[in-house]
Design a protein around this motif. Structure first.
Motif, PDB file in Angstrom:
ATOM      1  N   VAL A  25       0.829  -1.207   0.000  1.00  0.00           N
ATOM      2  CA  VAL A  25       0.000   0.000   0.000  1.00  0.00           C
ATOM      3  C   VAL A  25       0.864   1.257   0.000  1.00  0.00           C
ATOM      4  CG1 VAL A  25      -1.625   1.363   1.374  1.00  0.00           C
ATOM      5  CG2 VAL A  25      -1.994  -1.098   1.086  1.00  0.00           C
ATOM      6  N   LEU A  26       1.826   1.327   0.911  1.00  0.00           N
ATOM      7  CA  LEU A  26       2.685   2.514   0.992  1.00  0.00           C
ATOM      8  C   LEU A  26       3.564   2.657  -0.246  1.00  0.00           C
ATOM      9  CD1 LEU A  26       3.738   2.504   4.768  1.00  0.00           C
ATOM     10  CD2 LEU A  26       2.130   4.041   3.618  1.00  0.00           C
ATOM     11  N   VAL A  28       2.783   1.898  -3.290  1.00  0.00           N
ATOM     12  CA  VAL A  28       1.951   2.474  -4.352  1.00  0.00           C
ATOM     13  C   VAL A  28       1.648   3.942  -4.059  1.00  0.00           C
ATOM     14  CG1 VAL A  28      -0.315   2.378  -5.448  1.00  0.00           C
ATOM     15  CG2 VAL A  28       0.945   0.266  -5.002  1.00  0.00           C
ATOM     16  N   VAL A  29       1.321   4.259  -2.819  1.00  0.00           N
ATOM     17  CA  VAL A  29       0.981   5.634  -2.442  1.00  0.00           C
ATOM     18  C   VAL A  29       2.150   6.585  -2.700  1.00  0.00           C
ATOM     19  CG1 VAL A  29       0.470   7.142  -0.482  1.00  0.00           C
ATOM     20  CG2 VAL A  29      -0.788   4.993  -0.768  1.00  0.00           C
ATOM     21  N   PHE A  30       3.357   6.145  -2.334  1.00  0.00           N
ATOM     22  CA  PHE A  30       4.532   7.004  -2.468  1.00  0.00           C
ATOM     23  C   PHE A  30       5.155   6.974  -3.867  1.00  0.00           C
ATOM     24  CE2 PHE A  30       4.642   6.947   2.203  1.00  0.00           C
ATOM     25  CZ  PHE A  30       5.056   8.253   2.479  1.00  0.00           C
ATOM     26  N   THR A  40      12.178  11.513  -1.597  1.00  0.00           N
ATOM     27  CA  THR A  40      10.922  10.999  -1.047  1.00  0.00           C
ATOM     28  C   THR A  40      11.015   9.510  -0.731  1.00  0.00           C
ATOM     29  OG1 THR A  40       9.793  12.621  -2.443  1.00  0.00           O
ATOM     30  CG2 THR A  40       8.409  10.973  -1.380  1.00  0.00           C
ATOM     31  N   ALA A  44       9.411   7.440   2.419  1.00  0.00           N
ATOM     32  CA  ALA A  44       8.574   6.258   2.260  1.00  0.00           C
ATOM     33  C   ALA A  44       9.094   5.092   3.092  1.00  0.00           C
ATOM     34  CB  ALA A  44       8.510   5.866   0.783  1.00  0.00           C
ATOM     35  N   THR A  47       8.661   5.807   6.843  1.00  0.00           N
ATOM     36  CA  THR A  47       7.250   5.695   7.222  1.00  0.00           C
ATOM     37  C   THR A  47       6.854   4.243   7.394  1.00  0.00           C
ATOM     38  OG1 THR A  47       6.704   7.743   6.051  1.00  0.00           O
ATOM     39  CG2 THR A  47       4.880   6.225   6.525  1.00  0.00           C
ATOM     40  N   TYR A  48       7.264   3.405   6.448  1.00  0.00           N
ATOM     41  CA  TYR A  48       6.924   1.984   6.537  1.00  0.00           C
ATOM     42  C   TYR A  48       7.552   1.342   7.766  1.00  0.00           C
ATOM     43  CZ  TYR A  48       6.957  -2.986   5.681  1.00  0.00           C
ATOM     44  OH  TYR A  48       6.825  -4.345   5.842  1.00  0.00           O
ATOM     45  N   TRP A  51       5.809   2.221  10.859  1.00  0.00           N
ATOM     46  CA  TRP A  51       4.545   1.483  10.937  1.00  0.00           C
ATOM     47  C   TRP A  51       4.779   0.062  11.467  1.00  0.00           C
ATOM     48  CZ3 TRP A  51      -0.591   1.728  10.922  1.00  0.00           C
ATOM     49  CH2 TRP A  51      -1.283   0.522  10.795  1.00  0.00           C
TER      50      TRP A  51
END
Length: 249
Positions: A25-26, A28-30, A40, A44, A47-48, A51
């Motif tokens: 999911v992340l 694809v989003v990033f 970036t 990403a 962030t993962y 999580w």
């Protein structure tokens, strides 16, 4: 040996499934932002990893902690490697991580793309000596991408209580780049093993240790690195309740 209820295995399964779902999911989003701006990719990945740390705590009861001075300048990080979780902890903490990694991972979905974007160095381990020379040359040529270069000096994941010699790759980079080396110790393998389903509750630690300044020769560097990493990792594993034997004088 502590026995775990079937519920812990169920929770471990749920945690692992959601961990890989969230990776997709992340990713694809990033993706659009990462294609436009390389920086970036670090956001990403961080962030993962944060999580994963958060979900590990709330789903399987595995909390985690970063100790020591987190390196933010251009250094080599030579870390104990016990499982995927030590990678997660390092990437969640340092600002610009890039790994010395096996070449096969470049073909892995998601992982390969993001590894290239953050400047990881791929090594064909089957070539041995040639691979070492290629690694040093590639890292030296990539100095235009500053960051924290992470290498696992034992070359593979090593289970708690097991031994594996420290290989020459970390020393070669240390001598070639002339950078500080930050040793890193961990106890993550006590809770998150190399293989298997079970994720045990507890408190995992990644500890950044005092730097090794440039200037040591090959053998002296490896001895210093191994002593610091193994001594600190053993202490962390004892803290976690793992029965590490004291070294004989």
């Amino acid at each position: 040996m502590r026995r775990y209820l079937p519920l812990q295995y169920v929770l471990s399964f749920v945690f692992i499934v959601q961990m890989y779902v969230m990776m997709a999911v992340l990713a694809v989003v990033f993706m659009p932002a990462v294609l436009l701006r390389r920086e970036t990719a670090y956001t990403a990945c961080r962030t993962y990893c944060r999580w994963v740390r958060w979900s590990a705590r709330w789903i399987v009861g595995l909390s985690s902690e970063i100790r020591g001075d987190v390196p933010e300048d251009e250094v080599i990080i030579a870390s104990k490697h016990q499982s995927f979780f030590d990678i997660i902890l390092i990437v969640s903490a340092v600002p610009r991580p890039k790994f010395v990694m096996k070449k096969e991972l470049l073909w892995a979905p998601i992982v390969g793309f993001y590894a290239k974007r953050i400047g990881c160095v791929a090594v064909d381990r089957s070539k041995r000596g040639r691979a070492l020379r290629e690694m040093v040359a590639e890292v030296a040529a990539g100095r235009s991408m500053p960051g924290q270069l992470i290498i696992f000096p034992q070359g593979t994941r090593v289970a708690p209580g097991a031994t594996e010699r420290y290989k020459g790759g970390a020393a070669a980079l240390y001598l070639e780049l002339g950078q500080d080396c930050v040793p890193a110790a961990t106890n993550v393998g006590v809770f998150w093993p190399r293989h298997g389903l079970l994720r045990r509750p507890g408190h995992a630690v990644m500890e950044f240790l005092p730097r090794i300044a440039p200037g040591l020769e090959h053998h002296a560097f490896l001895e210093t690195l191994e002593d610091r990493v193994e001594t600190a990792s053993d202490a962390l594993m004892r803290e976690a309740g793992f029965p590490v034997q004291e070294a004989l004088p």
